[in-house]
Design a protein around this motif. Structure first.
Motif, PDB file in Angstrom:
ATOM      1  N   ARG A   1     -19.042  -1.129  19.473  1.00 40.70           N
ATOM      2  CA  ARG A   1     -18.028  -1.787  20.285  1.00 40.70           C
ATOM      3  C   ARG A   1     -17.186  -0.758  21.054  1.00 40.70           C
ATOM      4  O   ARG A   1     -16.829  -0.967  22.218  1.00 40.70           O
ATOM      5  CB  ARG A   1     -17.091  -2.619  19.405  1.00 40.70           C
ATOM      6  N   THR A   2     -16.875   0.356  20.413  1.00 38.52           N
ATOM      7  CA  THR A   2     -16.106   1.397  21.086  1.00 38.52           C
ATOM      8  C   THR A   2     -16.862   1.941  22.281  1.00 38.52           C
ATOM      9  O   THR A   2     -16.280   2.188  23.349  1.00 38.52           O
ATOM     10  CB  THR A   2     -15.772   2.539  20.106  1.00 38.52           C
ATOM     11  N   ASN A   3     -18.171   2.098  22.140  1.00 32.52           N
ATOM     12  CA  ASN A   3     -18.991   2.579  23.259  1.00 32.52           C
ATOM     13  C   ASN A   3     -18.990   1.585  24.425  1.00 32.52           C
ATOM     14  O   ASN A   3     -18.961   1.995  25.598  1.00 32.52           O
ATOM     15  CB  ASN A   3     -20.422   2.835  22.788  1.00 32.52           C
TER      16      ASN A   3
ATOM     17  N   ASN B   1     -17.473   0.432  13.937  1.00 26.80           N
ATOM     18  CA  ASN B   1     -17.220  -0.161  15.247  1.00 26.80           C
ATOM     19  C   ASN B   1     -17.608   0.756  16.413  1.00 26.80           C
ATOM     20  O   ASN B   1     -17.221   0.495  17.562  1.00 26.80           O
ATOM     21  CB  ASN B   1     -15.741  -0.548  15.372  1.00 26.80           C
TER      22      ASN B   1
ATOM     23  N   THR C   1      -9.675   6.800  18.913  1.00 26.12           N
ATOM     24  CA  THR C   1     -10.778   7.266  19.753  1.00 26.12           C
ATOM     25  C   THR C   1     -10.484   7.017  21.227  1.00 26.12           C
ATOM     26  O   THR C   1     -10.726   7.891  22.078  1.00 26.12           O
ATOM     27  CB  THR C   1     -12.088   6.561  19.349  1.00 26.12           C
ATOM     28  N   ILE C   2      -9.969   5.852  21.551  1.00 24.09           N
ATOM     29  CA  ILE C   2      -9.644   5.541  22.942  1.00 24.09           C
ATOM     30  C   ILE C   2      -8.541   6.471  23.454  1.00 24.09           C
ATOM     31  O   ILE C   2      -8.554   6.881  24.626  1.00 24.09           O
ATOM     32  CB  ILE C   2      -9.217   4.067  23.080  1.00 24.09           C
TER      33      ILE C   2
ATOM     34  N   VAL D   1      -9.656  -2.583  18.005  1.00 26.26           N
ATOM     35  CA  VAL D   1      -9.837  -1.512  18.977  1.00 26.26           C
ATOM     36  C   VAL D   1      -9.555  -0.201  18.259  1.00 26.26           C
ATOM     37  O   VAL D   1      -8.545  -0.071  17.560  1.00 26.26           O
ATOM     38  CB  VAL D   1      -8.881  -1.664  20.183  1.00 26.26           C
ATOM     39  N   ASP D   2     -10.441   0.744  18.419  1.00 26.92           N
ATOM     40  CA  ASP D   2     -10.252   2.062  17.819  1.00 26.92           C
ATOM     41  C   ASP D   2      -9.324   2.870  18.734  1.00 26.92           C
ATOM     42  O   ASP D   2      -9.770   3.633  19.589  1.00 26.92           O
ATOM     43  CB  ASP D   2     -11.604   2.758  17.662  1.00 26.92           C
ATOM     44  N   TYR D   3      -8.027   2.686  18.521  1.00 23.80           N
ATOM     45  CA  TYR D   3      -7.058   3.295  19.427  1.00 23.80           C
ATOM     46  C   TYR D   3      -7.042   4.817  19.348  1.00 23.80           C
ATOM     47  O   TYR D   3      -6.738   5.492  20.338  1.00 23.80           O
ATOM     48  CB  TYR D   3      -5.657   2.741  19.148  1.00 23.80           C
TER      49      TYR D   3
ATOM     50  N   LEU E   1     -16.021  11.002  14.975  1.00 23.51           N
ATOM     51  CA  LEU E   1     -14.991  10.393  15.812  1.00 23.51           C
ATOM     52  C   LEU E   1     -13.701  11.206  15.689  1.00 23.51           C
ATOM     53  O   LEU E   1     -13.461  11.833  14.654  1.00 23.51           O
ATOM     54  CB  LEU E   1     -14.725   8.942  15.385  1.00 23.51           C
TER      55      LEU E   1
ATOM     56  N   ARG F   1     -13.655   2.492  11.690  1.00 27.68           N
ATOM     57  CA  ARG F   1     -13.879   3.093  12.997  1.00 27.68           C
ATOM     58  C   ARG F   1     -15.353   3.447  13.190  1.00 27.68           C
ATOM     59  O   ARG F   1     -15.914   3.238  14.278  1.00 27.68           O
ATOM     60  CB  ARG F   1     -13.002   4.333  13.147  1.00 27.68           C
TER      61      ARG F   1
ATOM     62  N   GLU G   1     -10.444  -6.797  24.938  1.00 26.64           N
ATOM     63  CA  GLU G   1     -11.317  -6.365  23.840  1.00 26.64           C
ATOM     64  C   GLU G   1     -10.696  -6.699  22.487  1.00 26.64           C
ATOM     65  O   GLU G   1     -11.370  -7.207  21.584  1.00 26.64           O
ATOM     66  CB  GLU G   1     -11.555  -4.852  23.944  1.00 26.64           C
TER      67      GLU G   1
END
Length: 285
Positions: free
Chosen positions: A76-78, A73, A123-124, A119-121, A10, A70, A112
């Motif tokens: 969930r990130t996907n 998760n 990665t997003i 939330v994996d900010y 990630l 991270r 979300e």
């Protein structure tokens, strides 16, 4: 068979994927069974590579930034990325996202976070912000200009990435105190670079902290990472006030890598390493 990663699964600011192959060469100079302590674990890439190359070694990974959360998760990130792909499907790639679409994206991410609490900010961010920019909250994301860099594929599962590591989370100074007297210990030291953005690190990093790390190099085997963006004048002044340490890099080998943040910003990553003469390196516990 365990997968060997040469880059973190990630996104992570400052991961050492460009140094992976050179890092492996340096590791080959230490026998399997050597104790490696990763003081600033970050994405865990250095620890992962060390364990893959030295399977009989004890490798201590300091996950101070909670990279594990991270990784856990990723499913969930996907799902969230899939929803974002649906929202931007009619927009051109790598172009600015209009405010109307941005509002839908913000609503999607807010939902979300409310429903699942995470939330994996980072990665997003890599899917919505300009290259190398990251935020850690929805409020900060709202203030940014968004771009359609949404990842086209899911992140693969990586359950084995941290396999075999001793994972802890503590202040790096406490970890150093725990292992500083262990014969043959090798410290992996990749602190946040001075004079660079450290907003995604889970710590408050001051100049004094950066300089204090140099005390940990004296008398130990280490693999140390820094950049030519460090404040050399301040460094030399501090060294003058601490004359007993001498030059901790005396006799080190050096590897440079020319890096590019964007079309105009360039810097040089530096890896320094030294192998202290030891009769026997620390064995894995």
């Amino acid at each position: 068979m365990r997968k060997h990663y040469l880059s973190a699964p990630l996104p992570f600011v400052g991961q050492k994927r460009m140094f992976a192959k050179e890092f492996i060469k340096v590791l080959s100079q230490f026998p399997d069974g050597t104790l490696f302590v990763d003081l600033f674990g970050g994405s865990g890439l250095l620890s992962h590579i060390a364990k893959c190359q030295k399977p009989h070694s004890k490798v201590v990974y300091n996950d101070f930034d909670n990279y594990r959360q991270r990784l856990q998760n990723i499913p969930r990130t996907n799902i969230l990325l899939s929803e974002l792909r649906s929202i931007v499907k009619d927009l051109p790639r790598h172009k600015l996202i209009p405010e109307k679409i941005k509002s839908r994206i913000v609503e999607c991410i807010a939902r979300e976070e409310k429903e699942y609490g995470f939330v994996d900010y980072i990665t997003i961010s890599s899917s919505l912000l300009f290259s190398m920019k990251y935020v850690l909250s929805l409020d900060k994301l709202k203030k940014e200009t968004l771009y359609n860099n949404v990842r086209l594929n899911d992140y693969p599962p990586c359950e084995d990435y941290l396999g075999g590591l001793e994972v802890i989370s503590c202040d790096y100074r406490c970890l150093y105190e725990q292992y500083k007297d262990t014969p043959g210990v090798v410290f992996l030291i990749d602190p946040p670079y001075l004079s660079t953005e450290v907003g995604t690190y889970n710590m408050y990093w001051k100049l004094a902290d950066y300089l204090d790390v140099l005390n940990m190099l004296h008398g130990h085997s280490f693999i140390y990472f820094t950049s030519d963006k460090s404040s050399i004048i301040d460094l030399c002044d501090w060294m003058g006030k601490n004359p007993t340490i001498g030059n901790p890099f005396d006799g080190c080998q050096r590897v440079d890598f020319n890096a590019h943040m964007n079309h105009t910003a360039k810097y040089t990553d530096i890896m320094l390493y030294k192998k202290q003469p030891q009769k026997e390196y620390g064995k894995a516990a």
